[in-house]
Write a protein that holds these residues in place. Sequence first.
Motif, PDB file in Angstrom:
ATOM      1  N   SER A 119     -12.273   0.245   1.661  1.00 30.93           N
ATOM      2  CA  SER A 119     -11.224   0.919   2.785  1.00 30.93           C
ATOM      3  C   SER A 119     -11.499   1.488   3.635  1.00 30.93           C
ATOM      4  CB  SER A 119     -10.163   1.521   1.464  1.00 30.93           C
ATOM      5  OG  SER A 119      -9.079   2.617   1.937  1.00 30.93           O
ATOM      6  N   LEU A 133      -5.714  -2.343   6.588  1.00 36.27           N
ATOM      7  CA  LEU A 133      -6.263  -2.959   5.621  1.00 36.27           C
ATOM      8  C   LEU A 133      -6.845  -3.856   4.945  1.00 36.27           C
ATOM      9  CD1 LEU A 133      -4.317   0.045   3.375  1.00 36.27           C
ATOM     10  CD2 LEU A 133      -6.643   0.761   4.012  1.00 36.27           C
ATOM     11  N   VAL A 134      -6.269  -4.585   5.017  1.00 31.25           N
ATOM     12  CA  VAL A 134      -7.205  -6.382   3.759  1.00 31.25           C
ATOM     13  C   VAL A 134      -8.126  -6.575   5.273  1.00 31.25           C
ATOM     14  CG1 VAL A 134      -6.275  -8.591   4.174  1.00 31.25           C
ATOM     15  CG2 VAL A 134      -4.941  -6.840   3.263  1.00 31.25           C
ATOM     16  N   LYS A 137      -6.605   0.857  -2.901  1.00 30.66           N
ATOM     17  CA  LYS A 137      -6.500  -0.121  -3.838  1.00 30.66           C
ATOM     18  C   LYS A 137      -6.135  -0.909  -2.255  1.00 30.66           C
ATOM     19  CE  LYS A 137      -5.457  -0.475  -8.690  1.00 30.66           C
ATOM     20  NZ  LYS A 137      -4.582  -0.233  -9.580  1.00 30.66           N
ATOM     21  N   CYS A 138      -6.881  -2.574  -2.261  1.00 32.54           N
ATOM     22  CA  CYS A 138      -6.412  -3.418  -0.918  1.00 32.54           C
ATOM     23  C   CYS A 138      -4.869  -3.920  -1.390  1.00 32.54           C
ATOM     24  CB  CYS A 138      -7.326  -4.139  -0.953  1.00 32.54           C
ATOM     25  SG  CYS A 138      -7.335  -4.783   0.932  1.00 32.54           S
ATOM     26  N   LYS A 169     -11.295  -4.551   5.084  1.00 31.24           N
ATOM     27  CA  LYS A 169     -11.745  -4.893   3.617  1.00 31.24           C
ATOM     28  C   LYS A 169     -12.655  -6.004   3.652  1.00 31.24           C
ATOM     29  CE  LYS A 169     -12.277  -3.986  -1.356  1.00 31.24           C
ATOM     30  NZ  LYS A 169     -11.541  -4.067  -1.772  1.00 31.24           N
ATOM     31  N   LYS A 170     -11.699  -6.931   3.776  1.00 30.50           N
ATOM     32  CA  LYS A 170     -12.103  -8.382   3.731  1.00 30.50           C
ATOM     33  C   LYS A 170     -13.981  -8.320   4.940  1.00 30.50           C
ATOM     34  CE  LYS A 170      -9.181 -11.671   5.690  1.00 30.50           C
ATOM     35  NZ  LYS A 170      -8.085 -12.216   6.331  1.00 30.50           N
ATOM     36  N   GLY A 185       0.575  -1.030   0.304  1.00 30.78           N
ATOM     37  CA  GLY A 185      -0.110  -0.309   0.074  1.00 30.78           C
ATOM     38  C   GLY A 185       1.205   1.350  -0.122  1.00 30.78           C
TER      39      GLY A 185
END
Length: 291
Positions: free
Chosen positions: A242, A232-233, A267-268, A236-237, A220
């Motif tokens: 974000s 962030l991951v 973006k992830c 997002k899940k 990132g």
Amino acid sequence: MEKIKGKNTVNCEICLHNSKTRPMFKHEGKNICIECLNALKFPRNFEEMKNEVMDYLDELRIRNNKYNCILGFSGGKDSVVALYLLVKELRIRPLCVTVDNGYLAEEALTNCKNVAKYFGVDWLVINKDFTKFFKETISKGESPCRVCSDMNMHELWQFARQTNIDTIVTGHELPFGTTAIRGMKKGINMLRLLVAYKLTEEDRYNILKEIPWEKPDLGGYTTNCLVLAPALVEFKKKHGFSFEYDRVSAMIRYGLMTREEAEEALKCPEVSDEIYEELKKRGLDFKNLKE
Ligand SMILES: [Zn+2]
């Protein structure tokens, strides 16, 4: 101006919000979100904020003390740019203070050391351990950023109290509403220096070219923090978008980022195994959350 209703998703023509994330309005023929509408109706006066910052710094500069201010110095690109501006353009004498919460990348600390040496300024590190806090928030898919930032500021504030330095400069780029300076408790002020400069991403990287600062690859866009990308991951899940959405939208609204840069920032990130290994060594095991 009319509110836009209906089933179809309508995108804000200024920032990245849409009718799912914010109420949308028709304004002068354009579809815009409530936040952009408010920013148009009550525009931030960057010229005025800059004057306010410059007047404040004029008073700091003439004081006869060793350090005019504390600079919150994370080794990330924005605080390094803030140091450049303080020393090179503003002739302010900062004491650079890094709050190491246990999850600053090694590269960020190396950058701190090299950059402080390059500018001939004093630098010190306050060591803290935010493991428990990160474990709790990130494993639940929450954003740790805001509270982490508040905890950092609290450490800097305490240090300011102990050293009798009344100003903490930071590399934040967005104003507090309509001002770049905010009073904290006990007469200490926080000053967001970059607000006065309205620097784009490109402007910042151009400044950084002159400085012995190297961009680490941490997944990132972060240039110092090991936990941002995994956070962030996980977020997002859980939520499907974000947690940087609002901040990045504000950056576009104020002309600090292009839409393309913003979309890239949202973006992830891909998080490498090395980063997960490094986190594990430091006490955060997210491997089991990874799948
Ligand atoms: Zn908008």
